[in-house]
Design a protein around this motif. Structure first.
Motif, PDB file in Angstrom:
ATOM      1  N   THR A 156      39.321  27.279  35.175  1.00  0.00           N
ATOM      2  CA  THR A 156      39.705  28.226  34.126  1.00  0.00           C
ATOM      3  C   THR A 156      38.480  28.915  33.543  1.00  0.00           C
ATOM      4  N   ILE A 157      37.400  28.178  33.344  1.00  0.00           N
ATOM      5  CA  ILE A 157      36.159  28.775  32.821  1.00  0.00           C
ATOM      6  C   ILE A 157      35.608  29.797  33.803  1.00  0.00           C
ATOM      7  N   ILE A 158      35.664  29.502  35.092  1.00  0.00           N
ATOM      8  CA  ILE A 158      35.221  30.463  36.104  1.00  0.00           C
ATOM      9  C   ILE A 158      36.075  31.730  36.036  1.00  0.00           C
ATOM     10  N   GLU A 159      37.385  31.563  35.894  1.00  0.00           N
ATOM     11  CA  GLU A 159      38.266  32.725  35.776  1.00  0.00           C
ATOM     12  C   GLU A 159      37.927  33.567  34.543  1.00  0.00           C
ATOM     13  N   VAL A 160      37.702  32.917  33.423  1.00  0.00           N
ATOM     14  CA  VAL A 160      37.393  33.638  32.183  1.00  0.00           C
ATOM     15  C   VAL A 160      36.056  34.367  32.308  1.00  0.00           C
ATOM     16  N   ILE A 161      35.053  33.703  32.851  1.00  0.00           N
ATOM     17  CA  ILE A 161      33.737  34.336  33.011  1.00  0.00           C
ATOM     18  C   ILE A 161      33.837  35.544  33.934  1.00  0.00           C
ATOM     19  N   LEU A 162      34.546  35.401  35.058  1.00  0.00           N
ATOM     20  CA  LEU A 162      34.712  36.535  35.969  1.00  0.00           C
ATOM     21  C   LEU A 162      35.499  37.659  35.303  1.00  0.00           C
ATOM     22  N   GLY A 163      36.487  37.307  34.480  1.00  0.00           N
ATOM     23  CA  GLY A 163      37.271  38.328  33.790  1.00  0.00           C
ATOM     24  C   GLY A 163      36.461  39.072  32.747  1.00  0.00           C
ATOM     25  N   ILE A 164      35.530  38.387  32.098  1.00  0.00           N
ATOM     26  CA  ILE A 164      34.702  39.035  31.083  1.00  0.00           C
ATOM     27  C   ILE A 164      33.610  39.880  31.739  1.00  0.00           C
ATOM     28  N   LEU A 165      32.920  39.312  32.727  1.00  0.00           N
ATOM     29  CA  LEU A 165      31.792  40.008  33.348  1.00  0.00           C
ATOM     30  C   LEU A 165      32.223  41.097  34.331  1.00  0.00           C
ATOM     31  N   LYS A 166      33.306  40.862  35.045  1.00  0.00           N
ATOM     32  CA  LYS A 166      33.793  41.780  36.086  1.00  0.00           C
ATOM     33  C   LYS A 166      32.646  42.278  36.966  1.00  0.00           C
ATOM     34  N   PRO A 167      32.080  41.393  37.786  1.00  0.00           N
ATOM     35  CA  PRO A 167      30.958  41.812  38.634  1.00  0.00           C
ATOM     36  C   PRO A 167      31.336  43.023  39.485  1.00  0.00           C
ATOM     37  N   GLU A 168      30.482  44.008  39.445  1.00  0.00           N
ATOM     38  CA  GLU A 168      30.790  45.273  40.110  1.00  0.00           C
ATOM     39  C   GLU A 168      30.974  45.104  41.613  1.00  0.00           C
ATOM     40  N   VAL A 169      30.232  44.170  42.217  1.00  0.00           N
ATOM     41  CA  VAL A 169      30.355  43.954  43.654  1.00  0.00           C
ATOM     42  C   VAL A 169      31.762  43.454  44.015  1.00  0.00           C
ATOM     43  N   LEU A 170      32.407  42.745  43.114  1.00  0.00           N
ATOM     44  CA  LEU A 170      33.768  42.271  43.358  1.00  0.00           C
ATOM     45  C   LEU A 170      34.818  43.253  42.849  1.00  0.00           C
ATOM     46  N   HIS A 171      34.501  43.916  41.756  1.00  0.00           N
ATOM     47  CA  HIS A 171      35.485  44.794  41.116  1.00  0.00           C
ATOM     48  C   HIS A 171      35.652  46.127  41.847  1.00  0.00           C
ATOM     49  N   MET A 172      34.606  46.616  42.483  1.00  0.00           N
ATOM     50  CA  MET A 172      34.650  47.939  43.103  1.00  0.00           C
ATOM     51  C   MET A 172      34.889  47.902  44.614  1.00  0.00           C
ATOM     52  N   ASN A 173      34.990  46.728  45.207  1.00  0.00           N
ATOM     53  CA  ASN A 173      35.274  46.624  46.642  1.00  0.00           C
ATOM     54  C   ASN A 173      36.735  46.263  46.850  1.00  0.00           C
ATOM     55  N   ASN A 174      37.404  47.034  47.687  1.00  0.00           N
ATOM     56  CA  ASN A 174      38.822  46.812  47.941  1.00  0.00           C
ATOM     57  C   ASN A 174      39.041  46.070  49.247  1.00  0.00           C
ATOM     58  N   PHE A 175      40.076  45.259  49.247  1.00  0.00           N
ATOM     59  CA  PHE A 175      40.516  44.541  50.441  1.00  0.00           C
ATOM     60  C   PHE A 175      42.035  44.515  50.409  1.00  0.00           C
ATOM     61  N   MET A 176      42.661  45.090  51.403  1.00  0.00           N
ATOM     62  CA  MET A 176      44.120  45.140  51.502  1.00  0.00           C
ATOM     63  C   MET A 176      44.755  45.735  50.242  1.00  0.00           C
ATOM     64  N   GLY A 177      44.212  46.845  49.760  1.00  0.00           N
ATOM     65  CA  GLY A 177      44.803  47.571  48.653  1.00  0.00           C
ATOM     66  C   GLY A 177      44.521  47.026  47.273  1.00  0.00           C
ATOM     67  N   MET A 178      43.651  46.034  47.159  1.00  0.00           N
ATOM     68  CA  MET A 178      43.364  45.462  45.851  1.00  0.00           C
ATOM     69  C   MET A 178      41.899  45.035  45.819  1.00  0.00           C
ATOM     70  N   ASN A 179      41.289  45.076  44.640  1.00  0.00           N
ATOM     71  CA  ASN A 179      39.868  44.718  44.584  1.00  0.00           C
ATOM     72  C   ASN A 179      39.679  43.211  44.782  1.00  0.00           C
ATOM     73  N   LEU A 180      38.488  42.872  45.219  1.00  0.00           N
ATOM     74  CA  LEU A 180      38.180  41.478  45.556  1.00  0.00           C
ATOM     75  C   LEU A 180      38.287  40.544  44.354  1.00  0.00           C
ATOM     76  N   LEU A 181      38.012  41.053  43.172  1.00  0.00           N
ATOM     77  CA  LEU A 181      38.097  40.223  41.972  1.00  0.00           C
ATOM     78  C   LEU A 181      39.531  39.732  41.752  1.00  0.00           C
ATOM     79  N   ASN A 182      40.502  40.600  41.962  1.00  0.00           N
ATOM     80  CA  ASN A 182      41.897  40.183  41.823  1.00  0.00           C
ATOM     81  C   ASN A 182      42.275  39.147  42.872  1.00  0.00           C
ATOM     82  N   TRP A 183      41.768  39.294  44.088  1.00  0.00           N
ATOM     83  CA  TRP A 183      42.044  38.290  45.122  1.00  0.00           C
ATOM     84  C   TRP A 183      41.474  36.935  44.720  1.00  0.00           C
TER      85      TRP A 183
END
Length: 116
Positions: A23-50
């Motif tokens: 849960t802490i990892i999820e919260v940290i990723l949700g707050i920081l939204k690393p651009e490398v994960l947020h701006m890269n798409n895979f199968m119609g959705m960004n990697l952060l959502n996956w």
């Protein structure tokens, strides 16, 4: 005949620690939204959502494993409970992503305006 009570305090803290860490990892990723994960798409959705989907499915599986005492059951029962759920979750994700993308494209490329 006597019943010996075994304390599960250590196990409870282990489950709490694992679920808290995920849960802490999820919260940290949700707050920081690393651009490398947020701006890269895979199968119609960004990697952060996956990653969020994967971590959420892991937490759900671990909750079933720990709190429904599936670790002590036979593998056939575990498979009968878990595999249909995994299939249904993947199927639901596929349907939601496909239909959501279709609706987005319809509103984006047509004269119908967004009213919500």
């Amino acid at each position: 005949m006597s019943h010996v009570h075994v304390s599960n305090i250590g196990r409870i803290w282990k489950v709490f620690g694992i679920l808290s860490a995920v849960t802490i990892i999820e919260v940290i990723l949700g707050i920081l939204k690393p651009e490398v994960l947020h701006m890269n798409n895979f199968m119609g959705m960004n990697l952060l959502n996956w990653i969020f989907y994967g971590l959420t499915i892991y937490k759900a599986y671990y909750i079933v494993w720990a709190f429904m005492h599936m670790e002590g059951e036979k593998s056939s029962l575990r498979s009968a409970v878990v595999l249909p759920l995994i299939f249904l979750i993947i199927y639901l994700l596929f349907i939601l992503l496909t239909e959501g993308d279709y609706i987005h494209e319809v509103f984006k490329n047509s004269t119908i305006k967004w009213n919500f």
